[in-house]
Motif scaffolding. Structure first.
Motif, mmCIF file in Angstrom:
data_model
loop_
_atom_site.group_PDB
_atom_site.id
_atom_site.type_symbol
_atom_site.label_atom_id
_atom_site.label_comp_id
_atom_site.label_asym_id
_atom_site.label_seq_id
_atom_site.Cartn_x
_atom_site.Cartn_y
_atom_site.Cartn_z
ATOM 1 N N THR A 75 3.028 2.352 2.986
ATOM 2 C CA THR A 75 4.116 1.483 3.442
ATOM 3 C C THR A 75 5.444 2.202 3.238
ATOM 4 O OG1 THR A 75 2.850 -0.492 2.874
ATOM 5 C CG2 THR A 75 5.229 -0.750 3.091
ATOM 6 N N ARG A 125 -1.453 -4.842 4.031
ATOM 7 C CA ARG A 125 -0.574 -3.883 3.361
ATOM 8 C C ARG A 125 0.308 -4.521 2.298
ATOM 9 N NH1 ARG A 125 2.156 -0.432 8.166
ATOM 10 N NH2 ARG A 125 2.547 1.037 6.445
ATOM 11 N N THR A 161 0.837 -1.191 0.000
ATOM 12 C CA THR A 161 0.000 0.000 0.000
ATOM 13 C C THR A 161 0.878 1.250 0.000
ATOM 14 O OG1 THR A 161 -0.137 -0.193 2.407
ATOM 15 C CG2 THR A 161 -1.942 -1.120 1.118
#
Length: 338
Positions: free
Chosen positions: A146, A212, A143
């Motif tokens: 991150t 994520r 994502t």
């Protein structure tokens, strides 16, 4: 597993050159200038997915071009369900005369052998490998929030977050699971696997912040990469992907483990016992269809890497070499046959 001599991907200039020469006919294509000798009635290509998906679209585009070479119509027969086993069973039970073939994926034509205890056929012994039409790499994405900007930073990040992170894939035993398991083991990150029923729900959970990290196909991830919501860090396989030319392969980033070097494929196979001359004709016709301007364009747009120079012999060797590697990776990941 053998690697191609040059793993560096195509740049934009090379892609333009590829598009300009897509209609050129290679050595195998030249052999297919005249109509094939075995095609005496409409041919059936069985696809283990519903109509409208990427594999189905490619099957229909290639089928139109193959029909011109075969001198017969090519009918796409969609038989979804049971992870491709229904479609495979239909082809295995057909006559080995070249009139019925399977256009399937690595999972439906290879790894199902290790994922299911009871199947009606063994793809490694009951199918005749004919030709690959494209490679199907997958991408590691995170994502946008991150901190990792590249693969090296990603490995350091998951190591620092040991035991706290989860990653998504499109199913148990998927290539995404095997690749992320390898990365987690290398970093001793102890990441948890979240298995989704397909890529769409995985992507939605990534966009919603539930997870994520994920791995999936280019065609499903690229819109969100372009929108800046997901960041691609690396792709599997021996070369870069035309749809994401700026994203390095894992090998380029210094990671050459089997799960990261392997790449899935879409390929054509027939039932056991197909004559060698029929197999060679199929390969010639398929190579020519892939090399056509529209064949190349559709394959690249779907996030795949075209293969227009394969042979039954080359594909059979690759199939035999890769099968035990996939088996070992599934076993190492703790995937139990169902």
């Amino acid at each position: 597993m053998p690697h191609e001599a040059n793993p560096i991907g195509w740049n934009r200039r090379q892609l333009l050159a590829l598009a300009a020469s897509a209609a050129a006919i290679g050595p195998l294509g030249a052999q297919a200038q005249s109509r094939t000798s075995f095609a005496t009635r409409p041919l059936r290509v069985v696809v283990p997915f519903a109509a409208g998906g990427a594999t189905d679209v490619i099957a229909r585009v290639l089928g139109e071009r193959m029909a011109q070479r075969f001198g017969q119509s090519v009918v796409v027969d969609n038989k979804p369900g049971a992870a491709g086993l229904i479609a495979g069973d239909a082809v295995v039970k057909s006559q080995p005369d070249g009139m019925t073939t399977l256009l399937g994926t690595t999972s439906s034509m290879l790894t199902n052998k290790y994922l299911y205890q009871k199947t009606s056929y063994d793809p490694l012994t009951d199918l005749t490998p004919l030709v690959r039409v494209c490679l199907a790499p997958i991408a590691l994405v995170v994502t946008a929030d991150t901190p990792a900007q590249n693969l090296q930073e990603f490995m350091a990040w998951i190591q620092a977050q040991k035991g706290k992170l989860s990653y998504g894939s499109y199913g148990i035993g998927s290539h995404g699971q095997l690749a992320c398991t390898t990365l987690s083991d290398l970093a001793t990150a102890e990441m948890a696997h979240v298995a989704y029923k397909g890529e769409a729900p995985m992507v939605q959970d990534m966009l919603g912040g539930q997870i994520r990290i994920g791995m999936g196909s280019m065609v499903n991830l690229k819109p969100h990469i372009d929108a800046g919501k997901l960041r691609a860090l690396a792709v599997t396989g021996p070369r870069r992907v035309p749809l994401l030319p700026d994203v390095p392969t894992f090998a380029e980033a210094g990671y050459r483990q089997d799960a990261l070097s392997l790449v899935g494929w879409l390929a054509i196979a027939g039932p056991k016992g197909m004559p060698a001359d029929v197999a060679r004709q199929w390969a010639a016709v398929a190579n020519h269809a892939v090399a056509s301007r529209e064949g190349m364009a559709r394959i690249i747009a779907a996030g795949f890497v075209p293969v227009d120079d394969d042979t039954p012999e080359k594909f059979a060797r690759l199939w035999a070499q890769e099968a035990p590697i996939w088996g070992r990776l599934l076993q190492a990941a703790g995937v139990q046959p169902s």
